[in-house]
Design an enzyme around this catalytic site. Structure first.
Site, PDB file in Angstrom:
ATOM      1  N   ILE A 135       0.921  -1.306  -0.161  1.00 41.88           N
ATOM      2  CA  ILE A 135       0.116   0.198  -0.231  1.00 41.88           C
ATOM      3  C   ILE A 135       0.651   1.250   0.229  1.00 41.88           C
ATOM      4  CG2 ILE A 135      -1.936   1.224   1.221  1.00 41.88           C
ATOM      5  CD1 ILE A 135      -2.449  -1.453   2.369  1.00 41.88           C
ATOM      6  N   ASP A 139      10.677   2.717   6.258  1.00 38.55           N
ATOM      7  CA  ASP A 139      10.569   1.242   6.351  1.00 38.55           C
ATOM      8  C   ASP A 139      11.825   0.349   7.540  1.00 38.55           C
ATOM      9  OD1 ASP A 139       8.793  -0.762   5.011  1.00 38.55           O
ATOM     10  OD2 ASP A 139       9.947  -1.755   5.944  1.00 38.55           O
ATOM     11  N   ASP A 179      -8.974   6.524   9.937  1.00 39.56           N
ATOM     12  CA  ASP A 179     -10.031   5.633   9.541  1.00 39.56           C
ATOM     13  C   ASP A 179     -10.005   4.053  10.041  1.00 39.56           C
ATOM     14  OD1 ASP A 179     -11.572   4.003   7.030  1.00 39.56           O
ATOM     15  OD2 ASP A 179     -10.085   3.151   6.634  1.00 39.56           O
ATOM     16  N   GLU A 182     -13.820   0.232  17.970  1.00 45.35           N
ATOM     17  CA  GLU A 182     -14.320   0.618  17.189  1.00 45.35           C
ATOM     18  C   GLU A 182     -15.722  -0.405  17.389  1.00 45.35           C
ATOM     19  OE1 GLU A 182     -12.455  -1.119  13.271  1.00 45.35           O
ATOM     20  OE2 GLU A 182     -10.937   0.741  13.019  1.00 45.35           O
ATOM     21  N   HIS A 202     -13.651   2.274   9.104  1.00 47.82           N
ATOM     22  CA  HIS A 202     -13.010   2.039   8.332  1.00 47.82           C
ATOM     23  C   HIS A 202     -13.012   1.277   7.628  1.00 47.82           C
ATOM     24  CE1 HIS A 202     -10.555  -2.373  10.654  1.00 47.82           C
ATOM     25  NE2 HIS A 202      -9.931  -1.885   9.474  1.00 47.82           N
ATOM     26  N   ILE A 203     -12.747   2.147   6.274  1.00 49.72           N
ATOM     27  CA  ILE A 203     -13.370   1.533   4.950  1.00 49.72           C
ATOM     28  C   ILE A 203     -12.680   1.941   3.894  1.00 49.72           C
ATOM     29  CG2 ILE A 203     -15.465   1.972   5.365  1.00 49.72           C
ATOM     30  CD1 ILE A 203     -15.060   4.661   4.262  1.00 49.72           C
TER      31      ILE A 203
END
Length: 410
Positions: A162, A181, A264, A269, A292-293
């Site tokens: 991603i 990273d 998000d 949740e 959370h989409i």
């Protein structure tokens, strides 16, 4: 056609949480018809009753396959998480029970990257606050704190699938990309690697997080890290809820150090769409809050359904465990019509293979092909053999100390 030790008509497949219909279609096309579909996750008592005779289970992010729920799975053979994460599954216990777990680590990559890029544009233009005020009847026409993406620096933490996809989109919009990273990752385009998180933070206009939920990443963005960001910077988190200290973020927004954020994922949740959502971030007009989409697009759900269902079917049909997250990975060819495939899952300890081979030789069974892989404390050996009846060898294999599970395909 390969015949399973348990016929497809008897294998119970359970798909929870509204898994995309393509998954059910794939199972039915392959001859599985004992399929049970649930739009949500039942309460624990009902769920445990459902799981008691389930062989193949498909879940998304809300179902907790741990504790009593996992203990209820007396016949469970394989699990598919129709999403990226597997935090909702007790992987260690599944492994010890000989249950491989499959997920879809790449199927929603584009969807998440697109959402993040869209949020970056909205944040840089100050749209969240202007939108909120317009909904309250306030006309907030101003160029203050409104900027183009071109020439701005995007910091990416986690340069995996991603993060690297976002890099491509951001550079196409004229942004300079710097990333950190913990592993050495080759840069894409004109992006530049930075040696540490502390070095990255002061250099960015927008920080976007794309790391998994691990002990190393939990609370990795707290008050100290937020203070290292330049005044007026933005934060985007579409990764995991525990990565950011939400109270520290709220305080940074409150004192005006950050100009905004897009979140998000959250530490806690709601269990369903009918439950209330609570967060310290609700007070801020300059924060984009989404439920959370990140991967919730039709395209992503179709990709996930096909990827995970295919992995589950292959494991059930021929024993392949390629890309299992908790299990030795073996990619197996189709079983020859004249052979029987015996799969032995066992504790990975000295002498196991010798005992397995001895069992076959004592039964005078010829092994036509053998595949072996281990992972940590688990070993997985697959043998294609010539035998008229598999019952005697299966019984002997089950008696070997350290045997976890034996499966047979004819």
């Amino acid at each position: 056609m390969t015949k399973l030790s348990l016929s497809k008509e008897k294998i119970k497949v359970v798909l929870l949480e509204g898994v995309h219909p393509d998954a059910e279609t794939l199972f039915r096309q392959d001859g599985y018809h004992n399929i049970h579909i649930y739009k949500s996750t039942p309460a624990d008592d009902e769920l445990q009753n459902i799981l008691s005779d389930t062989h193949i289970l498909g879940i998304r992010s809300r179902t907790q396959l741990k504790g009593a729920n996992l203990a209820a799975c007396e016949k469970l053979m394989a699990v598919g998480t129709f999403c990226i994460g597997t935090n909702q599954v007790d992987l260690e216990s599944c492994t010890s029970k000989g249950i491989p777990v499959f997920n879809a680590p790449f199927s929603n990559t584009r969807s998440v990257a697109e959402l993040v890029m869209a949020e970056i544009i909205l944040l840089l233009r100050g749209i969240p606050e202007k939108n909120a005020k317009a909904h309250r009847g306030q006309w907030h026409k101003s160029a203050l704190h409104s900027n183009e993406t071109r020439g701005k620096t995007l910091g990416i933490v986690g340069f995996g699938h991603i993060g690297s996809q976002l890099c491509i989109l951001a550079e196409a919009m004229g942004m300079q990309v710097k990333y950190f990273d913990i592993e050495n990752k080759l840069p894409l385009g004109n992006s530049m690697a930075v040696s540490s998180l502390e070095d990255l933070l002061p250099q960015v206009d927008v920080l976007s997080l794309h790391v998994p939920d691990t002990e190393l990443t939990r609370q990795m963005i707290g008050a100290k890290e937020l203070a290292l960001l330049p005044k007026g910077a933005f934060l985007v988190n579409a990764a995991r809820g525990l990565i950011v200290d939400i109270d520290a973020l709220a305080n940074s927004l409150r004192i005006g150090h950050l100009n905004g954020a897009a979140i998000d994922v959250f530490p806690e949740e709601p269990a369903s769409n009918n439950d209330p959502f609570e967060s310290p971030l609700l007070e801020f007009d300059n924060v984009i809050l989404t439920p959370h989409i990140g991967g919730s697009t039709q395209e992503a759900q179709v990709n996930i359904a096909n990827e995970v269902a295919d992995k589950l079917i292959k494991y059930s049909n021929n024993g392949s465990t390629s890309s299992a997250v908790n299990f030795p990975e073996v990619s197996l060819p189709a079983l020859h019509a004249d052979l029987t495939r015996v799969m032995h899952i066992h504790e990975n300890k000295p002498g196991m293979l010798e005992q397995i081979n001895h069992s076959f030789s004592s039964q005078k069974i010829n092994i036509a092909a053998m595949y072996l892989q281990t992972l940590g404390e688990i070993g997985y050996v697959i043998m294609d053999v010539n035998c008229e009846s598999s019952d005697p060898i299966v019984n002997q294999l089950k008696d070997i100390e350290g045997t976890i599970r034996v499966r047979v395909l004819h």
